[in-house]
Enzyme design. Structure first.
Site, PDB file in Angstrom:
ATOM      1  N   THR A  78      21.891   4.714  57.487  1.00  0.00           N
ATOM      2  CA  THR A  78      20.790   3.900  58.008  1.00  0.00           C
ATOM      3  C   THR A  78      19.462   4.635  57.847  1.00  0.00           C
ATOM      4  OG1 THR A  78      22.276   2.852  59.578  1.00  0.00           O
ATOM      5  CG2 THR A  78      19.930   2.713  60.078  1.00  0.00           C
ATOM      6  N   ASN A 159      29.565  -3.955  51.684  1.00  0.00           N
ATOM      7  CA  ASN A 159      30.462  -3.531  52.762  1.00  0.00           C
ATOM      8  C   ASN A 159      31.271  -4.671  53.352  1.00  0.00           C
ATOM      9  OD1 ASN A 159      27.595  -4.011  53.475  1.00  0.00           O
ATOM     10  ND2 ASN A 159      28.364  -3.974  55.564  1.00  0.00           N
ATOM     11  N   GLN A 189      29.040   2.692  50.582  1.00  0.00           N
ATOM     12  CA  GLN A 189      30.460   2.324  50.495  1.00  0.00           C
ATOM     13  C   GLN A 189      31.125   2.896  49.237  1.00  0.00           C
ATOM     14  OE1 GLN A 189      32.464   0.713  52.649  1.00  0.00           O
ATOM     15  NE2 GLN A 189      30.875   0.301  54.160  1.00  0.00           N
ATOM     16  N   SER A 209      26.491   8.148  53.063  1.00  0.00           N
ATOM     17  CA  SER A 209      26.853   8.428  54.453  1.00  0.00           C
ATOM     18  C   SER A 209      28.212   9.115  54.463  1.00  0.00           C
ATOM     19  CB  SER A 209      26.903   7.110  55.229  1.00  0.00           C
ATOM     20  OG  SER A 209      27.352   7.342  56.538  1.00  0.00           O
ATOM     21  N   ALA A 210      28.327  10.180  55.268  1.00  0.00           N
ATOM     22  CA  ALA A 210      29.563  10.974  55.240  1.00  0.00           C
ATOM     23  C   ALA A 210      30.757  10.231  55.841  1.00  0.00           C
ATOM     24  CB  ALA A 210      29.345  12.286  55.995  1.00  0.00           C
ATOM     25  N   HIS A 211      30.497   9.428  56.889  1.00  0.00           N
ATOM     26  CA  HIS A 211      31.653   8.903  57.641  1.00  0.00           C
ATOM     27  C   HIS A 211      32.384   7.751  56.959  1.00  0.00           C
ATOM     28  CE1 HIS A 211      30.119   5.160  59.775  1.00  0.00           C
ATOM     29  NE2 HIS A 211      28.980   5.667  59.359  1.00  0.00           N
ATOM     30  N   THR A 247      15.916  20.487  62.978  1.00  0.00           N
ATOM     31  CA  THR A 247      16.946  21.479  62.675  1.00  0.00           C
ATOM     32  C   THR A 247      18.172  20.765  62.143  1.00  0.00           C
ATOM     33  OG1 THR A 247      16.090  22.908  64.408  1.00  0.00           O
ATOM     34  CG2 THR A 247      18.356  23.330  63.674  1.00  0.00           C
ATOM     35  N   CYS A 335      28.531  -4.525  64.025  1.00  0.00           N
ATOM     36  CA  CYS A 335      27.202  -4.413  64.623  1.00  0.00           C
ATOM     37  C   CYS A 335      27.328  -3.700  65.964  1.00  0.00           C
ATOM     38  CB  CYS A 335      26.515  -5.772  64.749  1.00  0.00           C
ATOM     39  SG  CYS A 335      27.033  -6.721  66.160  1.00  0.00           S
TER      40      CYS A 335
HETATM   41  N1  PLP Z   1      24.853   0.809  54.173  1.00  0.00           N
HETATM   42  C1  PLP Z   1      26.086   0.296  54.062  1.00  0.00           C
HETATM   43  C2  PLP Z   1      26.461  -0.471  52.851  1.00  0.00           C
HETATM   44  C3  PLP Z   1      27.014   0.487  55.094  1.00  0.00           C
HETATM   45  O1  PLP Z   1      28.245  -0.034  54.980  1.00  0.00           O
HETATM   46  C4  PLP Z   1      26.620   1.222  56.235  1.00  0.00           C
HETATM   47  C5  PLP Z   1      27.545   1.391  57.373  1.00  0.00           C
HETATM   48  O2  PLP Z   1      28.048   0.433  57.930  1.00  0.00           O
HETATM   49  C6  PLP Z   1      25.312   1.746  56.289  1.00  0.00           C
HETATM   50  C7  PLP Z   1      24.466   1.518  55.244  1.00  0.00           C
HETATM   51  C8  PLP Z   1      24.849   2.544  57.454  1.00  0.00           C
HETATM   52  O3  PLP Z   1      25.364   3.856  57.413  1.00  0.00           O
HETATM   53  P1  PLP Z   1      25.464   4.735  58.750  1.00  0.00           P
HETATM   54  O4  PLP Z   1      26.563   4.150  59.563  1.00  0.00           O
HETATM   55  O5  PLP Z   1      25.766   6.117  58.257  1.00  0.00           O
HETATM   56  O6  PLP Z   1      24.137   4.667  59.409  1.00  0.00           O
END
Ligand code: PLP
Length: 393
Positions: A78, A159, A189, A209-211, A247, A335
């Protein structure tokens, strides 16, 4: 009364988040335990933290096909999307113009940000439509580009429905129309599922994004091609070469680096297995469930993501019954309220009221064939219950 043990939980929401891979866990654990240090400190502790950060930057760069100095660590996808849109507009708006182009299937991190900038009078916005499969036509994007277009943002993989866009063709079409326009892609994704290479994609900016790739939550990166320097949106001590102060989250970044290295090493095997299992799950469901329609592009799609609309089932009811039966699934994007809202992506794809009947089952590295079979059975039971009006609980 007969006592039945609760069904084994099955996690099929990897597009929302993935579990930590044990290798990632092992890599970041020392930075939560004995190792610590501020990477900006000049002493030994600081230097070791800086070295860990540098190694992780190299790993992320290798996975994204870019140079290490092009990686800006952020708090996640995000923030990376926000930095791309806001940072580019702020840096080049006066010189190149204030017009933004995004697609209608973007994640909220892009769509809401772009709309907010337009509502605040800081940008003019064109939102490009998709087709029934969620594809964005490069010619339509090019047609939207104007002499004052400063940035075009089209995601690599969706996504909600898994459609993969032809980002190289989109980037080329944009440049042919206006060589000064920058191109951003949200590749959140895609990490570990699709090949990533900044040059081959032809974009200037790319979010990660790492997760979503077996790394920790709360860490990600914006890759910004050399010479493309979005204005910092978080200012302070000048970390990340002045592009994002604060940091650094050393443990998180180390985990991200390990996840990126693993993503790179395992991508082809993971993607092949995910596609096989997802194809099987889709076949099992289609064979046994009338009124189930797969969504997204059947050919060019994110490995492991199954998406449908289920006639006669509201998403929130179906997900509640599935949850009772031990299946964690989703309607599309997660969401913050956790409530299923009709998908803006499916609405844009022309699904009308069916946009409120979405089901997304997203598989992961640790999903087994036995889980796929059990999940198919539980989805069948859940759909019948919802259609028969049996309330959850
Ligand atoms: N962009 C896409 C396509 C995503 O699927 C997501 C997560 O749902 C994000 C951005 C946001 O990433 P984060 O959860 O690391 O803020």
């Amino acid at each position: 009364m007969e006592h039945r043990p609760p069904a084994q939980p099955i996690y099929l929401d990897h597009a929302a988040t993935t579990p930590l891979d044990p290798e990632v866990h092992a890599a970041l654990l020392p930075w939560l335990e004995e190792q610590f240090g501020n990477p900006s400190s000049a002493h030994g502790h600081g230097r070791r933290a800086r070295a860990a950060l540098d190694d992780a930057r190299d790993q992320v760069a290798a996975a994204a096909g870019c140079a290490s100095r092009e990686v800006i660590f952020t708090s996640g996808g995000t923030e990376a999307d926000n930095l791309a849109l806001r940072g580019v507009l702020e840096r080049w708006g006066a010189e190149c113009g204030h017009h933004l182009v995004v697609s209608t299937v973007e994640h909220e991190a892009v769509l809401t940000t772009a709309r907010g900038l337009a509502e605040a009078g800081r940008a003019e916005l064109t939102v490009v439509d998709c087709d029934r499969r969620g594809r964005i036509d490069p010619a339509l994007v090019a047609a939207a580009v104007r002499p004052d277009t400063v940035l075009v943002s089209v995601m690599l993989a969706n996504n909600e429905v898994g459609t993969v866009q032809d980002v190289p063709a989109i980037a080329a079409a944009v440049r042919a129309r206006n060589p000064r326009s920058l191109v951003h892609t949200d590749a959140v994704q895609a990490l570990g599922r699709l090949p990533l290479d900044l040059g081959a994609l032809g974009v200037d900016l790319l979010s990660l994004s790492a997760h979503k790739a077996y790394g920790p939550q709360g860490v990600g990166a914006l890759v910004a091609r050399q010479g493309v320097f979005p204005a910092a949106q978080i200012t302070g001590g000048g970390q990340e070469r002045g592009r994002r102060s604060g940091t650094e989250n050393v443990a998180g970044v180390v985990g991200f680096g390990a996840a990126a290295a693993l993503a790179e090493r395992r991508r082809e095997t993971d993607a092949a297995e995910l596609s096989r299992l997802a194809g099987w799950l889709t076949d099992l469901l289609i064979e046994s469930l009338p009124g189930l329609e797969p969504t997204g592009d059947p050919e060019v799609r994110l490995p492991g993501l199954c998406s449908f609309v289920v006639r006669g089932c509201r998403s929130e009811l179906l997900l509640a019954v599935l949850d009772e039966l031990g299946v964690s699934a989703s309607a599309g994007s997660a969401c913050s309220s956790g409530a299923a809202v009709p998908s803006h992506v499916l609405a844009a794809m022309g699904f009308g009221d069916l946009a409120g009947s979405a089901l997304r089952l997203s598989l992961g590295r640790f999903t087994t064939g036995a889980e796929v079979e059990a999940a198919a059975e539980r989805v069948r039971i859940s759909v019948s219950r919802v259609r028969d009006g049996v309330p959850p609980g």
